[in-house]
Design a protein around this motif. Sequence first.
Motif, mmCIF file in Angstrom:
data_model
loop_
_atom_site.group_PDB
_atom_site.id
_atom_site.type_symbol
_atom_site.label_atom_id
_atom_site.label_comp_id
_atom_site.label_asym_id
_atom_site.label_seq_id
_atom_site.Cartn_x
_atom_site.Cartn_y
_atom_site.Cartn_z
ATOM 1 N N LYS A 110 0.877 -1.179 0.000
ATOM 2 C CA LYS A 110 0.000 0.000 0.000
ATOM 3 C C LYS A 110 0.917 1.234 0.000
ATOM 4 O O LYS A 110 1.741 1.389 0.904
ATOM 5 N N TRP A 111 0.763 2.050 -1.043
ATOM 6 C CA TRP A 111 1.622 3.236 -1.169
ATOM 7 C C TRP A 111 1.641 4.041 0.123
ATOM 8 O O TRP A 111 0.591 4.197 0.738
ATOM 9 N N LYS A 118 -5.189 -8.293 1.875
ATOM 10 C CA LYS A 118 -6.554 -7.833 1.554
ATOM 11 C C LYS A 118 -6.661 -6.374 2.001
ATOM 12 O O LYS A 118 -5.858 -5.570 1.587
ATOM 13 N N ASP A 119 -7.597 -6.034 2.876
ATOM 14 C CA ASP A 119 -7.727 -4.622 3.255
ATOM 15 C C ASP A 119 -7.192 -4.344 4.660
ATOM 16 O O ASP A 119 -7.628 -3.396 5.311
ATOM 17 N N LYS A 120 -6.246 -5.183 5.109
ATOM 18 C CA LYS A 120 -5.729 -4.998 6.473
ATOM 19 C C LYS A 120 -4.215 -4.870 6.497
ATOM 20 O O LYS A 120 -3.522 -5.524 5.720
ATOM 21 N N LYS A 121 -3.754 -4.057 7.446
ATOM 22 C CA LYS A 121 -2.310 -3.799 7.513
ATOM 23 C C LYS A 121 -1.591 -4.923 8.253
ATOM 24 O O LYS A 121 -1.949 -5.283 9.373
ATOM 25 N N HIS A 213 -11.536 3.744 -6.415
ATOM 26 C CA HIS A 213 -11.780 3.696 -4.963
ATOM 27 C C HIS A 213 -11.956 5.123 -4.453
ATOM 28 O O HIS A 213 -11.650 6.089 -5.162
ATOM 29 N N SER A 214 -12.374 5.207 -3.180
ATOM 30 C CA SER A 214 -12.520 6.533 -2.571
ATOM 31 C C SER A 214 -11.255 6.924 -1.813
ATOM 32 O O SER A 214 -10.578 6.069 -1.216
ATOM 33 N N PHE A 215 -10.989 8.202 -1.843
ATOM 34 C CA PHE A 215 -9.827 8.770 -1.144
ATOM 35 C C PHE A 215 -10.269 10.054 -0.462
ATOM 36 O O PHE A 215 -11.220 10.696 -0.897
ATOM 37 N N THR A 216 -9.569 10.419 0.618
ATOM 38 C CA THR A 216 -9.847 11.704 1.260
ATOM 39 C C THR A 216 -8.734 12.692 0.912
ATOM 40 O O THR A 216 -7.556 12.398 1.118
ATOM 41 N N ILE A 217 -9.155 13.829 0.371
ATOM 42 C CA ILE A 217 -8.201 14.905 0.040
ATOM 43 C C ILE A 217 -8.784 16.201 0.596
ATOM 44 O O ILE A 217 -9.937 16.534 0.303
ATOM 45 N N ASP A 218 -8.016 16.914 1.411
ATOM 46 C CA ASP A 218 -8.485 18.179 2.009
ATOM 47 C C ASP A 218 -9.837 18.017 2.703
ATOM 48 O O ASP A 218 -10.711 18.888 2.565
ATOM 49 N N GLY A 219 -10.052 16.899 3.354
ATOM 50 C CA GLY A 219 -11.320 16.686 4.070
ATOM 51 C C GLY A 219 -12.482 16.261 3.188
ATOM 52 O O GLY A 219 -13.575 16.014 3.693
ATOM 53 N N HIS A 220 -12.270 16.178 1.854
ATOM 54 C CA HIS A 220 -13.355 15.756 0.956
ATOM 55 C C HIS A 220 -13.099 14.339 0.468
ATOM 56 O O HIS A 220 -11.962 13.993 0.145
ATOM 57 N N ALA A 252 -5.465 10.365 1.758
ATOM 58 C CA ALA A 252 -5.635 9.147 2.576
ATOM 59 C C ALA A 252 -6.579 8.198 1.846
ATOM 60 O O ALA A 252 -7.524 8.636 1.181
ATOM 61 N N PHE A 253 -6.301 6.931 1.987
ATOM 62 C CA PHE A 253 -7.172 5.922 1.392
ATOM 63 C C PHE A 253 -8.430 5.804 2.259
ATOM 64 O O PHE A 253 -8.338 5.856 3.482
ATOM 65 N N VAL A 254 -9.585 5.600 1.643
ATOM 66 C CA VAL A 254 -10.775 5.247 2.410
ATOM 67 C C VAL A 254 -10.882 3.725 2.338
ATOM 68 O O VAL A 254 -10.994 3.153 1.255
ATOM 69 N N ILE A 255 -10.788 3.101 3.510
ATOM 70 C CA ILE A 255 -10.760 1.625 3.519
ATOM 71 C C ILE A 255 -11.947 1.080 4.315
ATOM 72 O O ILE A 255 -12.265 1.589 5.368
#
Length: 255
Positions: A110-111, A118-121, A213-220, A252-255
């Motif tokens: 994960k960059w 899968k979706d877990k660190k 996928h969804s990402f958060t940028i500047d709170g959006h 940030a990634f939305v996971i």
Amino acid sequence: MQNNTFSTLFVGQNTVTLSIVDSTNDYLKNLLSKSAPLPEGTVILAEEQFAGRGQVNNAWLSDPGKNLTFSLLLTPSFLDPEKQFLLNKVISIAINDTLVQIIGADVKIKWPNDIYFKDKKLGGVLIENILRGNKWKYAVVGIGLNINQIEFTSSVKNVTSIKKILHKDYDKASLLNHLCTAIEKYYLQLRSGNSEWLDNQYLQNLYRINEWHSFTIDGHVIDGKITGVNKNGMLELFSQDKTRTYSFKEIAFVI
Ligand code: BTN
């Protein structure tokens, strides 16, 4: 100091095992600032860290004795410091490659250099570079991997371990041996100038590449598709008909 039976030329040949330390990265940096030069490939391994550090000033929490927490000394003075993200690639490809052989192809990078199943660190990497002038002197490569811990504090979300995946204990010493072998292999590729090949390996194993996928940028929250990572290690994201680049703190990634 302990000499290992690792099948490597230098990575892990000199391993110092500590029962407890604040942070293996800090211990190694302190040694470098005080004592005689250490051989490249030196590994500082701790059973327990009481002030383990993650990226962006986060704490790295790891139950004593259950996981791998170690720091590796590399001296990539052959590389222009502007290309330092290539070392992040080497380390994450090596970890990914080692873990794929144990838990299968769902392991991804994960960059910029988290290791996900899968979706877990499953683990993370903290590389601290020590430059002298405009030359790269040392890289302190801190690696934390969750191996035999199955319970995690509720403040840590989306986390897993090899034991949670395989439902049995895994031999930490053997894993460390395999990791050192893989790191050396990919680091030698870097030393030989095969950076294009490393770029491809990194992208081939990148979590969520070319998927929407969804990402958060500047709170959006926005929808976007990762298309690559540029030479400076910034994430390239296609969204709203445009490709833009982002640094680690900007997205940030939305996971
Ligand atoms: C992250 O994902 O935030 C990076 C975690 C890096 C943790 C390792 S554990 C060994 C080394 N010592 C530290 O204090 N941190 C790194």
